[in-house]
Design an enzyme around this catalytic site. Structure first.
Site, PDB file in Angstrom:
ATOM      1  N   ASP A 193      27.688  28.183  55.366  1.00 20.70           N
ATOM      2  CA  ASP A 193      28.314  28.279  54.057  1.00 20.70           C
ATOM      3  C   ASP A 193      29.176  29.520  53.961  1.00 20.70           C
ATOM      4  OD1 ASP A 193      26.772  26.164  53.469  1.00 20.70           O
ATOM      5  OD2 ASP A 193      25.273  27.300  52.352  1.00 20.70           O
ATOM      6  N   ASP A 195      30.860  30.326  50.692  1.00 19.19           N
ATOM      7  CA  ASP A 195      30.400  30.703  49.368  1.00 19.19           C
ATOM      8  C   ASP A 195      29.002  30.144  49.192  1.00 19.19           C
ATOM      9  OD1 ASP A 195      30.227  31.461  46.799  1.00 19.19           O
ATOM     10  OD2 ASP A 195      31.657  29.991  46.019  1.00 19.19           O
ATOM     11  N   ASN A 214      31.977  27.105  38.296  1.00 16.40           N
ATOM     12  CA  ASN A 214      33.359  27.516  38.528  1.00 16.40           C
ATOM     13  C   ASN A 214      33.461  28.101  39.930  1.00 16.40           C
ATOM     14  OD1 ASN A 214      35.875  28.614  38.643  1.00 16.40           O
ATOM     15  ND2 ASN A 214      35.705  29.809  36.755  1.00 16.40           N
ATOM     16  N   VAL A 220      30.874  33.940  38.491  1.00 19.23           N
ATOM     17  CA  VAL A 220      30.254  32.864  37.719  1.00 19.23           C
ATOM     18  C   VAL A 220      29.309  32.102  38.628  1.00 19.23           C
ATOM     19  CG1 VAL A 220      30.717  30.685  36.527  1.00 19.23           C
ATOM     20  CG2 VAL A 220      32.238  32.630  36.179  1.00 19.23           C
ATOM     21  N   ASP A 230      28.120  35.083  26.967  1.00 20.65           N
ATOM     22  CA  ASP A 230      28.862  33.833  27.206  1.00 20.65           C
ATOM     23  C   ASP A 230      29.605  33.322  25.971  1.00 20.65           C
ATOM     24  OD1 ASP A 230      28.093  33.910  29.807  1.00 20.65           O
ATOM     25  OD2 ASP A 230      26.873  32.089  29.776  1.00 20.65           O
ATOM     26  N   ASN A 236      26.855  31.873  33.450  1.00 22.42           N
ATOM     27  CA  ASN A 236      25.644  31.625  34.245  1.00 22.42           C
ATOM     28  C   ASN A 236      25.367  30.145  34.462  1.00 22.42           C
ATOM     29  OD1 ASN A 236      24.844  30.974  31.715  1.00 22.42           O
ATOM     30  ND2 ASN A 236      23.195  32.480  31.561  1.00 22.42           N
ATOM     31  N   SER A 270      10.962  22.265  56.638  1.00 18.20           N
ATOM     32  CA  SER A 270      11.466  20.924  56.368  1.00 18.20           C
ATOM     33  C   SER A 270      10.628  20.198  55.318  1.00 18.20           C
ATOM     34  CB  SER A 270      11.489  20.105  57.647  1.00 18.20           C
ATOM     35  OG  SER A 270      10.227  20.139  58.259  1.00 18.20           O
TER      36      SER A 270
HETATM   37  C1  LIG Z   1      14.623  22.582  49.601  1.00 20.84           C
HETATM   38  O1  LIG Z   1      15.036  22.019  50.762  1.00 20.84           O
HETATM   39  C2  LIG Z   1      13.980  21.410  51.451  1.00 20.84           C
HETATM   40  C3  LIG Z   1      14.500  21.011  52.752  1.00 20.84           C
HETATM   41  O2  LIG Z   1      15.604  20.218  52.626  1.00 20.84           O
HETATM   42  C4  LIG Z   1      13.472  20.234  50.617  1.00 20.84           C
HETATM   43  O3  LIG Z   1      12.432  19.588  51.255  1.00 20.84           O
HETATM   44  C5  LIG Z   1      13.008  20.767  49.338  1.00 20.84           C
HETATM   45  O4  LIG Z   1      12.633  19.726  48.548  1.00 20.84           O
HETATM   46  C6  LIG Z   1      14.088  21.548  48.694  1.00 20.84           C
HETATM   47  N1  LIG Z   1      13.531  22.181  47.592  1.00 20.84           N
HETATM   48  C7  LIG Z   1      14.131  22.169  46.470  1.00 20.84           C
HETATM   49  C8  LIG Z   1      13.447  22.891  45.423  1.00 20.84           C
HETATM   50  O5  LIG Z   1      15.188  21.571  46.277  1.00 20.84           O
HETATM   51  C1  LIG Z   2      35.453  35.412  36.074  1.00 20.30           C
HETATM   52  O1  LIG Z   2      34.347  35.324  35.222  1.00 20.30           O
HETATM   53  C2  LIG Z   2      34.029  36.529  34.541  1.00 20.30           C
HETATM   54  C3  LIG Z   2      32.744  36.336  33.815  1.00 20.30           C
HETATM   55  O2  LIG Z   2      32.780  35.217  32.972  1.00 20.30           O
HETATM   56  C4  LIG Z   2      35.189  36.894  33.618  1.00 20.30           C
HETATM   57  O3  LIG Z   2      34.908  38.103  32.949  1.00 20.30           O
HETATM   58  C5  LIG Z   2      36.442  37.030  34.438  1.00 20.30           C
HETATM   59  O4  LIG Z   2      37.543  37.246  33.583  1.00 20.30           O
HETATM   60  C6  LIG Z   2      36.687  35.777  35.269  1.00 20.30           C
HETATM   61  N1  LIG Z   2      37.791  36.008  36.189  1.00 20.30           N
HETATM   62  C7  LIG Z   2      38.817  35.188  36.285  1.00 20.30           C
HETATM   63  C8  LIG Z   2      39.851  35.555  37.271  1.00 20.30           C
HETATM   64  O5  LIG Z   2      38.885  34.155  35.637  1.00 20.30           O
END
Ligand SMILES: *[C@@H]1O[C@H](CO)[C@@H](O)[C@H](O)[C@H]1NC(C)=O
Ligand SMILES: *[C@@H]1O[C@H](CO)[C@@H](O)[C@H](O)[C@H]1NC(C)=O
Ligand SMILES: *[C@@H]1O[C@H](CO)[C@@H](O)[C@H](O)[C@H]1NC(C)=O
Ligand SMILES: *[C@@H]1O[C@H](CO)[C@@H](O)[C@H](O)[C@H]1NC(C)=O
Ligand SMILES: *[C@@H]1O[C@H](CO)[C@@H](O)[C@H](O)[C@H]1NC(C)=O
Ligand SMILES: *[C@@H]1O[C@H](CO)[C@@H](O)[C@H](O)[C@H]1NC(C)=O
Ligand SMILES: *[C@@H]1O[C@H](CO)[C@@H](O)[C@H](O)[C@H]1NC(C)=O
Length: 582
Positions: A193, A195, A214, A220, A230, A236, A270
């Site tokens: 990943d 992000d 977002n 965010v 907010d 959030n 798993s």
């Molecule tokens: C987290 O990922 C595991 C493995 O994929 C999965 O079994 C589990 O249910 C997931 N837990 C949550 C809280 O999503």
């Molecule tokens: C991103 O989110 C924050 C918190 O809501 C806000 O203060 C900020 O202006 C946002 N930035 C942009 C580029 O939209």
């Protein structure tokens, strides 16, 4: 991570991807020479290729039997069932292997013989000949020799496909990229990943963590304390934002201030991620296009179904049973917790490799709400596929060191006021005791494959998810449980004696006994608590029941962990409806 621990991670990928990779990297069998070693790092999946081949050939064989059709027609039928995106791939595979498989099956060769003669199963020097079915009357090696003779006289297998053309299929492309990247850099899969939160469901997007509202703004995300209550936007992602026109007070302030909001994080294996291979993929009597509708999604989620899991599940289960999760219960208790979930489990997760996995935890100590972290590696510290499995188990000393390191990391990353619950290891003797003489989905049509046979087959290939428990050797099963108990005791002792600045810490046994008891009272059978295809992981039913048990325990013994009931829940629901789904 030890390769054997990845057994089931890629069990079904082999079905399609690895069979082809194998072809791409091997010389054609009819010329008699041993195939060159694979040029790609997929030698890793040797055993899985064999499992995959036996599985697919069995399904084809049984489809032909059930519909009284030719083997060729059965293959076409199977490809018709597969989702469109993968169909081209399926036909290529059928074209490539079809004639040989058909010829051998027509001569009453079973899947073991077919796969050995195609060299998708191989016998390592000095090792046994691995097989799932009872050997043919003439003996397995004689049958294989005979099959190879037949193959020699038929047309050469062409290795027409290279890695690049396999990866040209849209769905596989992302998987290929991911596998290549991760293998090249020896990373845990989580690191793929960029992000940490995402609006893309699979490839470890929001099925694994609360959906980002977002993706473009990195400030965010779910779990943070709201920015300026907010008033202007939902920083959030809990679906609550804006200002009440009646009094000018932001809703978030009105409903969530002092509400004791907290998120859920699962650190586990798993079982936590809810590993599941749908049995409909290999039960020919009920097979239809519907059986495979979930194939593409299952692929990109590594065959895990976190969206239904016991800690972080948030969608209604489509894989049997029902969904109940700590997250859903916390959300019901306090709607301000909407979307605040993280699942950083991984197939093969153990106390050792969680140490790298944990780095993908997304929690800002200063900006975010506290979290409840469930630490649950319920088996992988004693489960491996090694021949001398006992020697490869985590020792109590290593366990202590691993867990304390993980907890120190958490202490430096979790907001003050968080909680950590350590879950003990399961007693896996439950698996053998309840399954060994039952028929596996693959063996139900002809009553010819029991779990005991499946376990031996996987063990022989060194891809057993747990050699210590999935074995007829009772002494070994007992020794494995003994070690699991020692490791659980380490966790218990840590919870009793260690103190941390930013969280309190609790221990609970894995609630297998209560789960089985409760299920029995509901009229169920113990074997239904185990995943039918792999005969190893807890099933959806076990997960949902386990949640209820954990919740009750926490409610009675550690109510501070769960936080208060939010008196504004009804108002939040009235104004914000479902708060924008997940
Ligand atoms: C987290 O990922 C595991 C493995 O994929 C999965 O079994 C589990 O249910 C997931 N837990 C949550 C809280 O999503
Ligand atoms: C991103 O989110 C924050 C918190 O809501 C806000 O203060 C900020 O202006 C946002 N930035 C942009 C580029 O939209
Ligand atoms: C299967 O098909 C063959 C040839 O079409 C036919 O002779 C045979 O009777 C069929 N068997 C069954 C059980 O339908
Ligand atoms: C699950 O389905 C029920 C109705 O069958 C519905 O009321 C509920 O909201 C659904 N839950 C989730 C998490 O989607
Ligand atoms: C965490 O909060 C508690 C009380 O809520 C406080 O006593 C403690 O000093 C805090 N710890 C840190 C490291 O700030
Ligand atoms: C294994 O453990 C069970 C339960 O503790 C015991 O009854 C049994 O005799 C043990 N078997 C062996 C072979 O050690
Ligand atoms: C069973 O396992 C134990 C412990 O690994 C081993 O010492 C014993 O030889 C095994 N018994 C058989 C019959 O394989």
């Amino acid at each position: 991570m030890k390769e054997s621990k990845q057994t089931f991670l890629n069990l079904f990928c082999i079905l399609w991807l690895l069979l082809l990779l194998k072809t791409a990297s091997s010389s054609p069998p009819p010329h008699g020479k041993d195939p060159r070693p694979p040029s790609l790092p997929f030698g890793l999946y040797k055993g899985h290729t064999c499992v995959g081949c036996v599985l697919v050939v069995s399904v084809i064989e049984q489809l032909a039997q059930w519909h009284n059709s030719t083997v060729k027609a059965a293959m076409e039928r199977l490809c018709d069932y597969i989702p469109e995106k993968l169909q081209g791939f399926c036909y290529v595979l059928a074209e490539l292997y079809g004639p040989h498989i058909a010829e051998l099956i027509d001569r009453e060769m079973n899947a073991d013989v077919v796969c050995h003669s195609l060299r998708l199963c191989k016998q390592d020097p000095g090792q046994l000949l691995c097989h799932l079915y009872s050997p043919p009357k003439v003996g397995l090696s004689v049958a294989i020799r005979k099959a190879k003779r037949i193959m020699k006289t038929s047309k050469d297998l062409k290795s027409v496909l290279g890695f690049s053309s396999v990866c040209a299929f849209p769905l596989l492309a992302s998987l290929c990229e991911k596998i290549k990247y991760v293998l090249r850099n020896k990373l845990p899969f989580e690191d793929f990943d960029g992000d940490k939160f995402s609006t893309f469901p699979t490839l470890r997007g929001y099925h694994w963590r609360g959906r980002d509202c977002n993706d473009k703004n990195t400030t965010v995300y779910p779990g943070r304390r709201p920015d300026n209550w907010d008033a202007k936007s939902d920083s959030n992602c809990n679906g609550i934002w804006g200002v009440d026109p009646k009094d000018g007070i932001p809703y978030e302030e009105k409903f969530c201030k002092g509400a004791d909001s907290k998120g859920v994080v699962l650190l586990g294996d798993s079982a936590g991620a809810h590993f599941h291979i749908p049995p409909e993929w290999m039960t020919v009597t009920q097979m239809s296009a519907k059986s495979f509708a979930n194939l593409p999604m299952a692929f990109s989620d590594e065959l895990d179904w976190p969206q239904f899991s016991e800690i972080t599940g948030f969608l209604n289960s489509t894989i049997g049973g029902w969904t109940d999760s700590l997250y859903l219960r916390l959300r019901k208790r306090n709607r301000c917790n909407h979307r605040d979930l993280q699942n950083i489990s991984q197939n093969g997760g153990s106390s050792g490799n969680l140490l790298s996995l944990i780095k993908s935890l997304a929690r800002n100590q200063l900006l975010d709400n506290p979290a409840i972290v469930i630490y649950a590696t319920i088996g992988n510290d004693v489960c491996n596929g090694e021949r001398d499995t006992l020697a490869h188990m985590t020792t109590p000393k290593e366990m202590l060191s691993n867990v304390v390191q993980a907890l120190r990391y958490l202490d430096s990353h979790l907001p003050n006021g968080s909680h950590v619950i350590l879950t003990g290891l399961v007693d896996g003797r439950f698996l053998w005791d309840n399954l060994h003489d039952r028929y596996h989905p693959l063996g139900q049509l002809n009553k010819d494959v029991t779990y005991s046979q499946l376990y031996s087959f996987l063990d022989c290939l060194q891809v057993s998810p747990c050699s210590g428990w999935l074995t007829p050797n009772e002494t070994l099963r007992n020794l494995t449980s003994e070690r699991a108990l020692q490791l659980s005791n380490v966790l218990k002792e840590i919870a009793r004696s260690e103190k941390f600045a930013n969280f309190d810490i609790f221990y609970m046994d894995f609630p297998l006994r209560q789960t089985a008891e409760e299920w029995r009272k509901m009229g169920g059978e113990p074997w239904q608590l185990i995943e039918p295809v792999d005969g190893f992981h807890p099933s959806q039913i076990a997960a949902a029941l386990g949640t209820g048990i954990t919740w009750q325990r926490a409610l009675h013994e550690w109510p501070q962990v769960l936080g208060k009931q939010n008196p504004f829940n009804d108002q939040i629901e009235a104004i914000f409806k479902d708060q924008g789904g997940h």
